[in-house]
Design a protein around this motif. Structure first.
Motif, PDB file in Angstrom:
ATOM      1  N   ALA A  53       1.347  -1.400  -0.058  1.00  0.00           N
ATOM      2  CA  ALA A  53      -0.446   0.449  -0.139  1.00  0.00           C
ATOM      3  C   ALA A  53       0.791   1.198   0.212  1.00  0.00           C
ATOM      4  O   ALA A  53       0.530   2.000  -1.066  1.00  0.00           O
ATOM      5  N   ALA A  54       1.739   1.223   0.808  1.00  0.00           N
ATOM      6  CA  ALA A  54       2.692   2.175   0.579  1.00  0.00           C
ATOM      7  C   ALA A  54       3.107   2.727  -0.280  1.00  0.00           C
ATOM      8  O   ALA A  54       3.738   3.754  -1.220  1.00  0.00           O
ATOM      9  N   LEU A  55       3.983   2.092  -0.846  1.00  0.00           N
ATOM     10  CA  LEU A  55       4.926   2.563  -2.261  1.00  0.00           C
ATOM     11  C   LEU A  55       3.778   2.384  -2.850  1.00  0.00           C
ATOM     12  O   LEU A  55       4.572   3.013  -4.143  1.00  0.00           O
ATOM     13  N   SER A  56       2.872   1.533  -3.505  1.00  0.00           N
ATOM     14  CA  SER A  56       1.686   2.064  -4.505  1.00  0.00           C
ATOM     15  C   SER A  56       1.033   3.072  -4.228  1.00  0.00           C
ATOM     16  O   SER A  56       1.144   4.708  -5.350  1.00  0.00           O
ATOM     17  N   VAL A  57       0.853   4.144  -3.071  1.00  0.00           N
ATOM     18  CA  VAL A  57       0.435   5.771  -2.604  1.00  0.00           C
ATOM     19  C   VAL A  57       1.603   6.766  -2.688  1.00  0.00           C
ATOM     20  O   VAL A  57       1.285   7.143  -3.808  1.00  0.00           O
TER      21      VAL A  57
ATOM     22  N   ILE B  49      -1.058  11.793   5.551  1.00  0.00           N
ATOM     23  CA  ILE B  49      -0.981  13.015   4.508  1.00  0.00           C
ATOM     24  C   ILE B  49      -0.826  12.986   3.206  1.00  0.00           C
ATOM     25  O   ILE B  49      -1.664  13.885   2.620  1.00  0.00           O
ATOM     26  N   ALA B  50      -0.789  12.006   2.856  1.00  0.00           N
ATOM     27  CA  ALA B  50      -1.725  11.267   1.640  1.00  0.00           C
ATOM     28  C   ALA B  50      -2.604  11.893   1.223  1.00  0.00           C
ATOM     29  O   ALA B  50      -3.766  12.518   0.642  1.00  0.00           O
TER      30      ALA B  50
ATOM     31  N   ALA C 128       4.969  19.253   0.647  1.00  0.00           N
ATOM     32  CA  ALA C 128       4.122  17.308   1.734  1.00  0.00           C
ATOM     33  C   ALA C 128       3.978  15.969   0.788  1.00  0.00           C
ATOM     34  O   ALA C 128       4.048  15.413   1.345  1.00  0.00           O
ATOM     35  N   ILE C 129       3.330  16.810  -0.588  1.00  0.00           N
ATOM     36  CA  ILE C 129       3.616  15.242  -1.009  1.00  0.00           C
ATOM     37  C   ILE C 129       4.927  14.724  -1.185  1.00  0.00           C
ATOM     38  O   ILE C 129       5.794  13.584  -0.710  1.00  0.00           O
ATOM     39  N   VAL C 130       6.600  15.695  -0.531  1.00  0.00           N
ATOM     40  CA  VAL C 130       7.469  14.888  -0.829  1.00  0.00           C
ATOM     41  C   VAL C 130       7.373  14.372   0.956  1.00  0.00           C
ATOM     42  O   VAL C 130       8.677  13.423   0.778  1.00  0.00           O
ATOM     43  N   VAL C 131       7.129  15.450   1.771  1.00  0.00           N
ATOM     44  CA  VAL C 131       7.218  13.894   3.168  1.00  0.00           C
ATOM     45  C   VAL C 131       6.880  12.911   3.431  1.00  0.00           C
ATOM     46  O   VAL C 131       6.547  12.147   3.941  1.00  0.00           O
TER      47      VAL C 131
END
Length: 328
Positions: free
Chosen positions: A64-68, A205-206, A236-239
């Protein structure tokens, strides 16, 4: 409209049911096959509780994390081939692990503590690159420039890793190479708690970025026109990407192609670019895909690294994407 909503409801139901079925199969598969829904012996229960259940939860979180994070990068850079490691986070994690494993630093530790040390080094390396990228994101307003800087940070970290590899002894080099192949089996309950906290924070955040991400689809000028704070959204996207991709890499090693391929599968299933649907769909598809890869790795005669199996699934999807776009 009703038919379209019904089709999407079936897709959501299929993804959820598939996740449950794959989770059960993942628990049962391995060097010792366990009967699904059967009565297990005390030893089998220990195998499930101590080994397979943490690996199952790790696969779901990592997928889930890598896909998002891959979806976030593709939207930010408006590049269908952007992935979660494009900002150099993976290279930073690799450099942190290389410093620990390849410089000949030795500790008299248990295996669990040694794994924690490697994960800690990877977190420090990925955080260092993330902080550098945050500093660049504050000063550079052009996404292409941000992309190039991220690639250069990755190149520098990769070059330093190569230097350390040339200086290392064979035993240390083997340990590092095993880490780079990726594994879901090295995460115990204590590490899983830390990984879960990192992934949940990144996911929150996402989720908060879904509306700004929809604005970015039509370009930064349009997004600014409708009130999207572009600069804060980029940071925020980078974080979020750093937390999601960096956390998974720290505990599991680099896992290839999942972050690049899965968002395209999600868009194909949903037939929309709306992130309110794409984001949760990417998370579910990624969890399903990595569970399937883990099952195939565990049932093979010689257990394969998870990154090898994910590449066998992800690379054809990317090839299809490139060939399909060229045909158009």
């Amino acid at each position: 409209m009703c038919a379209k909503m019904g089709k999407r409801a079936l897709i959501w139901l299929g993804l959820c049911v598939g996740l449950l079925l794959l989770a059960e199969l993942d628990v049962c598969s391995g060097s010792i096959w366990l009967m699904p829904f059967g009565k297990w012996s005390p030893i089998e229960e220990q195998i499930v509780w101590q080994l397979r259940l943490p690996k199952l939860l790790t696969a779901i979180l990592a997928g889930a994390a890598l896909s998002v994070s891959g979806m976030l990068m593709q939207t930010l850079f408006r590049n269908p081939l952007a992935g979660p490691y494009i900002l150099g986070v993976s290279s930073g994690a690799s450099l942190g692990v290389a410093v620990i494993t390849l410089l000949g630093v030795q500790w008299r530790l248990t295996v669990d503590n040694a794994q924690c040390t490697i994960a800690g080094a990877a977190i420090i390396g990925s955080l260092a690159v993330l902080l550098l990228m945050l500093g660049v994101a504050r000063k550079v307003r052009d996404n292409v420039s941000l992309l190039i800087v991220g690639m250069m940070f990755g190149a520098i970290a990769g070059a330093l890793v190569n230097v350390l590899q040339n200086m290392a002894n064979p035993d240390s080099l083997k340990l590092f190479i095993v880490w780079t192949l990726g594994s879901l089996s090295n995460v115990g309950w204590s590490q899983l708690a830390v990984l879960s906290a990192i992934v949940v924070f990144g996911m929150i955040i996402a989720l908060l970025l879904m509306k700004p991400l929809n604005g970015l689809l039509l370009g930064e000028n349009y997004a600014q026109g409708i009130g999207v704070p572009v600069q804060r959204t980029r940071i925020a996207i980078v974080v979020a990407t750093g937390l999601l991709a960096g956390g998974v890499t720290a505990f599991c090693g680099p896992i290839a192609f999942v972050g690049v391929a899965v968002p395209h599968i999600a868009r194909g299933l949903m037939h929309t670019g709306n992130h309110r649907e794409i984001l949760p769909c990417s998370a579910l598809v990624g969890a399903n895909l990595l569970l399937l890869c883990d099952i195939l790795c565990s049932v093979s005669t010689y257990p394969l690294p998870i990154s090898t199996m994910s590449a066998l699934f992800g690379a054809p999807i990317i090839i299809r994407l490139i060939v399909g776009n060229k045909d158009r």
